[in-house]
Write an enzyme that holds these catalytic residues in place. Structure first.
Site, mmCIF file in Angstrom:
data_model
loop_
_atom_site.group_PDB
_atom_site.id
_atom_site.type_symbol
_atom_site.label_atom_id
_atom_site.label_comp_id
_atom_site.label_asym_id
_atom_site.label_seq_id
_atom_site.Cartn_x
_atom_site.Cartn_y
_atom_site.Cartn_z
ATOM 1 N N CYS A 149 0.838 -1.201 0.000
ATOM 2 C CA CYS A 149 0.000 0.000 0.000
ATOM 3 C C CYS A 149 0.876 1.254 0.000
ATOM 4 C CB CYS A 149 -0.945 -0.032 1.203
ATOM 5 S SG CYS A 149 -2.316 1.115 1.052
ATOM 6 N N HIS A 166 -3.093 -5.740 1.320
ATOM 7 C CA HIS A 166 -2.445 -5.823 2.626
ATOM 8 C C HIS A 166 -2.257 -7.266 3.072
ATOM 9 C CE1 HIS A 166 -2.548 -1.523 3.881
ATOM 10 N NE2 HIS A 166 -3.421 -1.474 2.896
ATOM 11 N N GLU A 203 -0.381 -8.224 5.450
ATOM 12 C CA GLU A 203 -0.262 -8.307 6.925
ATOM 13 C C GLU A 203 -1.627 -8.441 7.588
ATOM 14 O OE1 GLU A 203 -0.280 -5.659 5.200
ATOM 15 O OE2 GLU A 203 -1.002 -3.917 6.296
#
Ligand SMILES: Nc1ncnc2c1ncn2[C@@H]1O[C@H](COP(=O)(O)OP(=O)(O)O)[C@@H](O)[C@H]1O
Ligand SMILES: [Mg+2]
Lengths: 234, 83, 741, 83
Positions: free
Chosen positions: A86, A203, A205
């Site tokens: 991002c 994303h 994570e």
């Protein structure tokens, strides 16, 4: 694996990335501070999501001048694996470590959603745990994720297989409806020519613990781990 | 001195914000507009005399104010307080 | 000390009454100067003093075994075990958002965040509750897109997930929208910080953004007087938010709180430096003296009056331990923020303000704070109330085509999917989101524990208009029911009371009735109200908004894995309903949307039944006997069933439902009887669920089963689920594009 | 005709973007800059003749291109293709 996670002023997913690595995947994560050039001996680096410096002028524009970025550029030049997620992707483009740029989403609206991504290449430090054509489920959350580049650059990216992940529908097809932000060629993530710097808007994570569904993000981090264990080979 | 910097999307590079603005204008009944491009307009005060201010501004634009990959820039320098 | 006293005319221009001005002069034994009048006018404004509501608010229950901090501080706090506390509050930013939707909403979010982290809690979740006019009003779309973009623009950039909320459309808000923002934070119970100044000689520090001319007489006066054609002139006072600076401020404050440097801390919200210093001194029973020359300023030439009343955002006031100044500076330097000593705590219980070596303010704290007037406003039931409640169902023709009725309800702005709104909000950041927007309540895991928090905010203002007492009760029990449907035990409430002009007896009557409703519902469910906010003067050209007491309920889940969502999970599961459907159509979305009728009495609530229904649902979820739970609200049973079929992330599922025609079919399908929950479960679990329901003698009806790809209800409704989903999920976007779906 | 629209933050209104940009420039060693303000620069083609184009542009600015509460705007109209 000893993964450095950089905190810029305005980084938001840095703590979440450290948590996903250390608490969920059992990978050693080292927080790196933007004012500190020392990389503390990490063997891989993640530039996390967020709004570094508010992203007021252009997303990623100011972060690339942080002292730590000199060390990152050096680290990347030596072939070390660097991944931007991002805002991290935006910073890598601004820093010239990746071609092209990310601009306002086509409809000018910020978008938070879960998307499908087709893995286009698996012979890389970041995707070797996936199979070619795999369709991953990952979250996106951004206002400036529309990937643009001039025709020549696009052609080069396509010919040299630098497009890593594309927005697709459930069945893995590239469609306009599956494109959440107007990115050219539905591009969600790219890799540099040398094959060690990777950026994508989704994303990883936030898709490791599986709290709200998908765990597909762990494949990305596991790939880096595997690649390092094999001494930098896929 | 007062400096005005104009940053505009490179011709040929996709400008979603400009497109969306054009759609918005059409929706409001301004059908007569086309080729809407959205750029940035940055004003600032700079100490120094015209010659070296110009050189410095060029650096600022290349390093920070514009992204050479997708944007062009130009600037004007004038006496402070003059519109 | 500048002696030039002001006259009564100036006092009136500052929104004070002649009587208030006289009383204050008597209290301090002289006439205040202009700067002092500015201080007085904001401290005694409705917004800061609660002068019209304080007497009535005393009725609200705010105690309980879990309560660590009740009303009176920046936010409330309840214990969630493991030595942790949930800190939360809701606040309005209505008028600023009407004047400048983006920045009004954005600064509303910024303000409520500061109320929470000022207590030492890390913000982990935001909610937002929005009210707009109807789509046929020319400004509605502009306001909706601006407000939603502003809520997202601030929350997304500051890194706090917006996990839920509500949005409704009603003519009554055409010229007075509502923007209520909620924040929840988590803090160690023994590390809660308060805004109580103490320690004579302790330094007073100013941290965060520099001071500019933002919002002078903004929030405080805007929120304390009606809108009229003069409003335009107030425009330039609207503040602009800087979420990036707020993010740095959060990190710096939380880092500083790890050290032993802070005595008291408070954000500078409405009436900025003035209210924060006066309130901190008042709570601690001390005085404060500050020097305006030391305040970091954004522009030159700010007058003492402007500096004291500025509402520049992203600023905090800290009373530090003597000698800790450098520690504070060091932490804020790390985060590239200003930190300046601007004064000290004194023992004379006065607010003293220096500027250019001159004392421009010297006022005793007490009359400014506790001394603020408290009014017992007159109240009277509106004469039209009885007429408003008259509804003869006999005159209302039942629909010819129930499929079409259901479809138009699914497309109506108040029922259609809210995805267009919440897809503009980051609901992942923080890494704790378990249930995202789209189910009855959001669920957020508490890091470092097995626990999770469930959140919902609710208010049906149509009910409140028809009967503010029942309407307010409904807001409480529906929010609680939503939280229970997620598998959580409700443990705390915060309320945002949006009403018209309290000087009008009819409005005051609505307000008092609503308070009674909240009181009775909270008492019955043993729910403490630990924080809240009152927003009066929501009127335009003399027309009050529908009474809107927005209620947010916080619930606790002991094991994050044991929670529940609203949509059907598996083909073949049974569909059952807890509670009873009565012939109640008053105030329903069905009457409003399909018959254009807003009248009657809202559905009645039997609080003991409500309690049992919630107890059964909670027990069933904890025992793992049910697969989904959805509370029935706007649109009734038919809409609830449709939502269970289509609101899930996967392929939509159909259902076969038997019709129980004991009452008129439209009431059975679309009536909004309270205390009802739709559930789906494996047939083998039915007997156990019956037992649980039996223990609380709560009615349980087997309605049918999850089956196929159509929703079939008796012989009345038969629609394809994909068709329903495309209409329901696309409707709001269409309304926003100006097309009626 | 070609129209150029300049949208700038009103004097006194906080401009976080300008603030951040100024900080960035200082960090890069351009200490001589101050009062950096960030605005928008919008270019477009408009059919019609100068007089009514001006009126229409004013409408566009008030309705969509500028936010009158916090921004000022001005515009120039010229022959197409002339810089
Ligand atoms: N303004 C908003 N911001 C974020 N989420 C929202 C908003 N409005 C509605 N939602 C979400 O959409 C879903 C449906 O809202 P609503 O119809 O009010 O649910 P309910 O009727 O069960 O209270 C909920 O998950 C709610 O959190
Ligand atoms: Mg609701």
């Amino acid at each position: 694996m000893k993964c450095g996670v950089i905190s810029f002023p305005g980084s938001l997913d840095d703590a979440d990335t450290v948590y996903a690595l250390s608490q969920v995947l059992g990978i050693e994560a080292i927080p790196l501070w933007h004012k500190d050039r020392d990389l503390h001996g990490v063997d891989s680096i993640v530039l996390p999501g967020g709004f570094s410096y508010g992203d007021y002028l252009r997303s990623g524009a100011l972060a690339r001048f942080a002292p730590v970025m000199d060390s990152v550029v050096e680290f990347a030049a030596k072939g070390g694996p660097v991944m931007g997620l991002c805002n991290g992707f935006q910073i890598l483009c601004e820093a010239g470590l990746l071609p092209g740029a990310l601009v306002r989403n086509q409809d000018l609206l910020y978008v938070c959603d879960e998307v499908r991504l087709r893995v286009e290449r698996v012979d890389t430090p970041f995707t070797n745990a996936c199979a070619k054509g795999d369709v991953l489920r990952l979250p996106i959350k951004h206002g400036e994720g529309c990937y643009v580049a001039d025709e020549a650059t696009l052609a080069r990216l396509e010919n040299d297989g630098q497009v890593m992940v594309r927005y697709v529908d459930e069945s893995g097809e590239v469609t306009a409806a599956a494109n959440p932000n107007g990115s050219l060629h539905n591009i969600a993530g790219i890799i540099n020519a040398a094959g060690n710097v990777f950026g994508m808007m989704p994303h990883a994570e936030h898709a490791c613990e599986g709290l709200s569904g998908t765990r597909d993000g762990s494949l990305i981090f596991r790939s880096i781990e595997r690649w390092l264990e094999r001494g930098g080979r896929t | 001195m007062q400096a005005k910097v104009y940053v505009t999307p490179k011709a040929g590079v996709l400008d979603p914000a400009g497109k969306a603005t054009e759609r918005g204008l059409h929706a409001l009944g301004f059908e007569e507009v086309h080729d809407v491009r959205l750029g940035r307009y940055i004003t600032m005060e700079v100490d120094g005399d015209t010659a070296d201010v110009a050189a410095r501004l060029d650096d600022m634009c290349r390093q920070l104010l514009a992204n050479g990959v997708i944007e062009d820039y130009r600037f004007e320098i004038g006496e402070s307080g003059v519109e | 000390m500048n002696p030039a006293g002001v006259d009564e005319k100036t006092a009136l221009e500052h929104g004070l009454t002649a009587e208030e001005f006289a009383n204050f002069c008597a209290a301090i034994g002289r006439v205040p100067n202009l700067v002092e009048l500015g201080v007085l006018s904001v401290m005694w404004s409705e917004h800061c003093s609660y002068k019209s509501s304080r007497a009535v608010l005393r009725d609200l229950p705010n105690d309980g075994p879990r309560v660590l901090q009740g009303p009176g501080e920046n936010a409330g706090a309840v214990s969630i075990g493991d030595g942790l506390a949930a800190v939360f509050k809701i606040e309005s930013h209505n008028h600023p958002s009407y004047i400048e939707p983006y920045h009004g909403a954005a600064t509303g979010v910024g303000g409520i965040l500061r109320d929470v982290f000022t207590m030492g809690a890390r913000p982990v979740a935001n909610l937002n509750s929005l009210r707009f006019g109807t789509f046929d009003h020319p400004r509605t779309r502009y306001l909706v897109s601006g407000v939603v973009a502003g809520v997202g623009g601030y929350g997304n950039c500051v890194g706090v997930p917006t996990v839920g909320g509500e949005i409704y459309f009603d003519r009554g808000y055409n010229e007075n929208i509502l923007v209520n923002a909620f924040t929840l934070g988590i803090v160690r119970a023994d590390r809660i910080f308060r805004a109580e100044a103490s320690g004579v000689g302790n330094p007073v520090l100013y941290v965060g953004s520099k001071t500019g001319r933002d919002g002078i007489h903004g929030a405080s006066l805007l929120a304390s007087s009606e809108f009229d054609d003069q409003t335009e002139e107030k425009r330039p006072t609207v503040q602009v938010g800087d979420p990036f600076t707020e993010k740095l401020l959060i990190e710096a404050c939380l880092e500083l709180m790890e050290r032993e440097a802070i005595v008291a801390i408070q954000d500078m919200g409405a009436a900025g430096l003035t209210s924060s210093s006066v309130e901190m001194a008042d709570r601690g029973g001390v005085g404060i003296s500050i020097d305006l020359d030391l305040v970091p300023k954004r522009e030159a030439g700010l007058s003492p009056y402007e500096i004291l009343l500025s509402e520049s955002q992203e600023r905090m006031l800290i009373v530090a331990k003597a000698g800790a100044e450098e520690q504070v500076r060091e932490v804020f330097r790390k985060w590239d923020l200003d930190a300046a000593v601007i004064g000290e705590v004194t023992d004379d219980c006065h607010l003293r303000v220096l500027a250019g070596g001159e004392e421009v303010v010297d006022l005793p704290i007490a009359p400014l704070a506790q001394g603020a007037p408290v009014y017992e406003r007159h109240f009277a039931q509106p004469t039209k109330q009885a007429e408003l409640q008259r509804l003869s169902l006999g005159d209302i023709a039942a629909p010819g085509d129930y499929n079409r009725s259901l479809m138009s309800l699914l497309a109506s702005p108040n029922i259609a999917s809210r995805e267009w709104v919440y897809s503009q909000y980051d609901h992942y950041v923080g890494g704790n989101t378990v249930v995202r927007p789209g189910s009855d309540a959001a669920v957020v895991r508490v890091k470092g524990t097995n626990k999770a928090i469930a959140l919902s905010v609710d208010c049906n203002s149509r009910y409140c208009l028809l009967d503010p007492y029942v309407g307010a009760m409904t807001a409480v029990v529906e929010a609680a029911r939503n939280v229970v449907c997620a598998g959580a035990e409700p443990i705390g409430v915060t309320d945002c009371l949006n009403f018209g002009n309290p000087e009008k007896p009819e409005v005051m009557w609505q307000f008092r009735e609503a308070i009674k409703g909240i009181r009775d519902a909270c008492t019955a469910l043993s729910l403490p109200v630990v924080s809240g906010n009152v927003s009066f003067y929501n009127e335009t050209d003399g027309r009050p908004i529908p009474p809107t007491p927005t209620i947010a309920v916080v619930g606790l889940i002991e094991d994050v894995k044991i929670h529940c969502k609203q949509w059907f999970e598996t083909e073949g599961d049974l569909v059952v309903m807890l509670g009873r459907t009565r012939e109640e159509l008053g105030g329903s979305e069905y009457l409003a949307t399909l018959h254009g009728i807003v009248r009657g009495t809202p559905p009645w609530i039997d609080l003991s039944v409500e309690k049992s229904v919630q107890a059964v649902c909670l027990a069933a979820i904890r025992e793992g006997v049910i697969a989904s739970a959805h509370d029935l609200s706007e649109g009734g049973l038919a809409v609830g069933l449709a939502e269970c079929c289509i609101s899930g992330p996967g392929e939509p599922l159909g259902a076969e439902i038997e019709l129980e025609a004991s009452i008129r079919p439209d009431a059975w399908l679309f009536g909004e009887s309270q205390s009802r929950i739709l559930m789906s479960l494996k047939s083998r679990h039915l007997s156990r669920l019956r037992e649980i329901a039996g223990q609380y003698n709560t009615p349980l009806t087997v309605l049918g089963a999850v089956r196929g790809s159509r929703l079939r209800i008796g012989r009345l409704v038969d629609v394809d689920v994909h068709e329903m989903r495309s209409v329901w999920s696309g409707a709001l976007a269409k309304w926003m594009q100006g097309e009626a779906p």
